[in-house]
Design a protein around this motif. Structure first.
Motif, PDB file in Angstrom:
ATOM      1  N   ASN A 138       0.774  -1.241   0.000  1.00  0.00           N
ATOM      2  CA  ASN A 138       0.000   0.000   0.000  1.00  0.00           C
ATOM      3  C   ASN A 138       0.806   1.293   0.000  1.00  0.00           C
ATOM      4  O   ASN A 138       0.286   2.325  -0.434  1.00  0.00           O
ATOM      5  N   ILE A 139       2.040   1.258   0.474  1.00  0.00           N
ATOM      6  CA  ILE A 139       2.782   2.500   0.709  1.00  0.00           C
ATOM      7  C   ILE A 139       4.168   2.416   0.087  1.00  0.00           C
ATOM      8  O   ILE A 139       4.865   1.406   0.232  1.00  0.00           O
ATOM      9  N   ALA A 140       4.574   3.472  -0.603  1.00  0.00           N
ATOM     10  CA  ALA A 140       5.924   3.553  -1.157  1.00  0.00           C
ATOM     11  C   ALA A 140       6.554   4.876  -0.740  1.00  0.00           C
ATOM     12  O   ALA A 140       5.852   5.867  -0.492  1.00  0.00           O
ATOM     13  N   TYR A 141       7.874   4.876  -0.671  1.00  0.00           N
ATOM     14  CA  TYR A 141       8.623   6.058  -0.254  1.00  0.00           C
ATOM     15  C   TYR A 141       9.508   6.544  -1.387  1.00  0.00           C
ATOM     16  O   TYR A 141      10.105   5.745  -2.115  1.00  0.00           O
ATOM     17  N   VAL A 142       9.607   7.852  -1.507  1.00  0.00           N
ATOM     18  CA  VAL A 142      10.557   8.475  -2.419  1.00  0.00           C
ATOM     19  C   VAL A 142      11.342   9.496  -1.604  1.00  0.00           C
ATOM     20  O   VAL A 142      10.769  10.448  -1.076  1.00  0.00           O
ATOM     21  N   TYR A 143      12.646   9.257  -1.497  1.00  0.00           N
ATOM     22  CA  TYR A 143      13.495  10.110  -0.665  1.00  0.00           C
ATOM     23  C   TYR A 143      14.409  10.978  -1.526  1.00  0.00           C
ATOM     24  O   TYR A 143      14.700  10.658  -2.678  1.00  0.00           O
ATOM     25  N   ILE A 150      -0.318   4.846  -1.903  1.00  0.00           N
ATOM     26  CA  ILE A 150       0.114   6.091  -1.255  1.00  0.00           C
ATOM     27  C   ILE A 150       1.616   6.234  -1.451  1.00  0.00           C
ATOM     28  O   ILE A 150       2.369   5.275  -1.235  1.00  0.00           O
ATOM     29  N   ILE A 151       2.061   7.402  -1.875  1.00  0.00           N
ATOM     30  CA  ILE A 151       3.487   7.703  -1.957  1.00  0.00           C
ATOM     31  C   ILE A 151       3.811   8.769  -0.925  1.00  0.00           C
ATOM     32  O   ILE A 151       3.192   9.835  -0.887  1.00  0.00           O
ATOM     33  N   LEU A 152       4.787   8.459  -0.080  1.00  0.00           N
ATOM     34  CA  LEU A 152       5.312   9.405   0.898  1.00  0.00           C
ATOM     35  C   LEU A 152       6.643   9.912   0.349  1.00  0.00           C
ATOM     36  O   LEU A 152       7.596   9.145   0.214  1.00  0.00           O
ATOM     37  N   ALA A 153       6.697  11.183   0.010  1.00  0.00           N
ATOM     38  CA  ALA A 153       7.867  11.750  -0.665  1.00  0.00           C
ATOM     39  C   ALA A 153       8.540  12.776   0.243  1.00  0.00           C
ATOM     40  O   ALA A 153       7.913  13.762   0.635  1.00  0.00           O
ATOM     41  N   ASP A 154       9.796  12.518   0.572  1.00  0.00           N
ATOM     42  CA  ASP A 154      10.539  13.393   1.474  1.00  0.00           C
ATOM     43  C   ASP A 154      11.573  14.170   0.662  1.00  0.00           C
ATOM     44  O   ASP A 154      12.592  13.627   0.246  1.00  0.00           O
TER      45      ASP A 154
END
Length: 221
Positions: free
Chosen positions: A88-93, A163-167
């Motif tokens: 469900n969730i992916a991260y882009v740093y 959902i993408i959580l992008a920092d």
């Protein structure tokens, strides 16, 4: 299916030996649903990173909860939470977090490699969309900074995350590459995804539909 992310009364304090605890989050609420592109602003140390870690279930709250697509993350075991995140969730740093000894296409398909699953053709299609079709067998060290970030975003999209959580996803990018990344994030939301992005970049803020500012662990009204 409608996707949703809800943070309810989230509080988190970091205890320090013989010092006053730092209240990183103080009863923070946030609601997002399919199509939302939210930019989170605020000075360093205001709680943005803690918010992102909490939203992805990587950090246990002192109180409150995070609900993703109807699932309260606090009700899952560590292994269940890891599996749920993967789906469900992916991260882009800003730092990309690519594996140096794997090719571009294997970095995109990293979650599939151990299982021998997934679709190499789909991964190639996504890389082609990002102008990386001639880089699939290159190592990260052979890519420019902008290309590395595009690989990281390709990996997030390939994962099938909702959902993408992008920092700070554009923090190291020139204008051309920043625009490519931001357009891709916008397209992701237009297809029903949710993007929660921490940024100091005015270019990135301009793409967001909603802008929230944090100050000392809470929303600055």
């Amino acid at each position: 299916m409608t996707n949703s992310l809800e943070i309810q009364q989230a509080s988190k304090a970091y205890k320090r030996k013989n010092q006053t605890p730092v209240q990183a989050l103080d009863k923070v609420d946030l609601k997002a649903q399919s199509g939302d592109f939210i930019a989170v602003l605020g000075p360093s140390g205001c709680g943005k990173s803690t918010l992102m870690l909490s939203a992805g279930g990587l950090l246990e709250l002192d109180s409150g909860k995070v609900v993703v697509n109807g699932q309260d993350l606090s009700q899952l075991s560590s292994s269940q939470k890891a599996e749920f995140r993967a789906q469900n969730i992916a991260y882009v740093y800003q730092e990309f977090h690519l594996i140096s000894y794997l090719s571009v296409i294997d970095n995109v398909r990293i979650a599939d490699l151990a299982l021998g699953a997934g679709s190499e053709e789909r991964a190639k299609d996504i890389l082609n969309q990002f102008g990386l079709g001639d880089r699939v067998h290159h190592l990260p060290s052979e890519l420019s900074v902008g290309e590395q970030q595009r690989v990281a975003l390709s990996r997030a999209i390939y994962s099938g995350a909702k959902i993408i959580l992008a920092d700070e996803p554009t923090g190291n990018l020139d204008s051309e590459n920043a625009e490519i990344v931001l357009k891709a994030l916008r397209d992701f939301t237009e297809q029903g995804g949710i993007v929660l992005m921490v940024t100091h970049d005015d270019r990135a803020v301009a793409y967001a539909q909603q802008k929230l500012t944090m100050a000392a662990g809470h929303w600055d009204s």
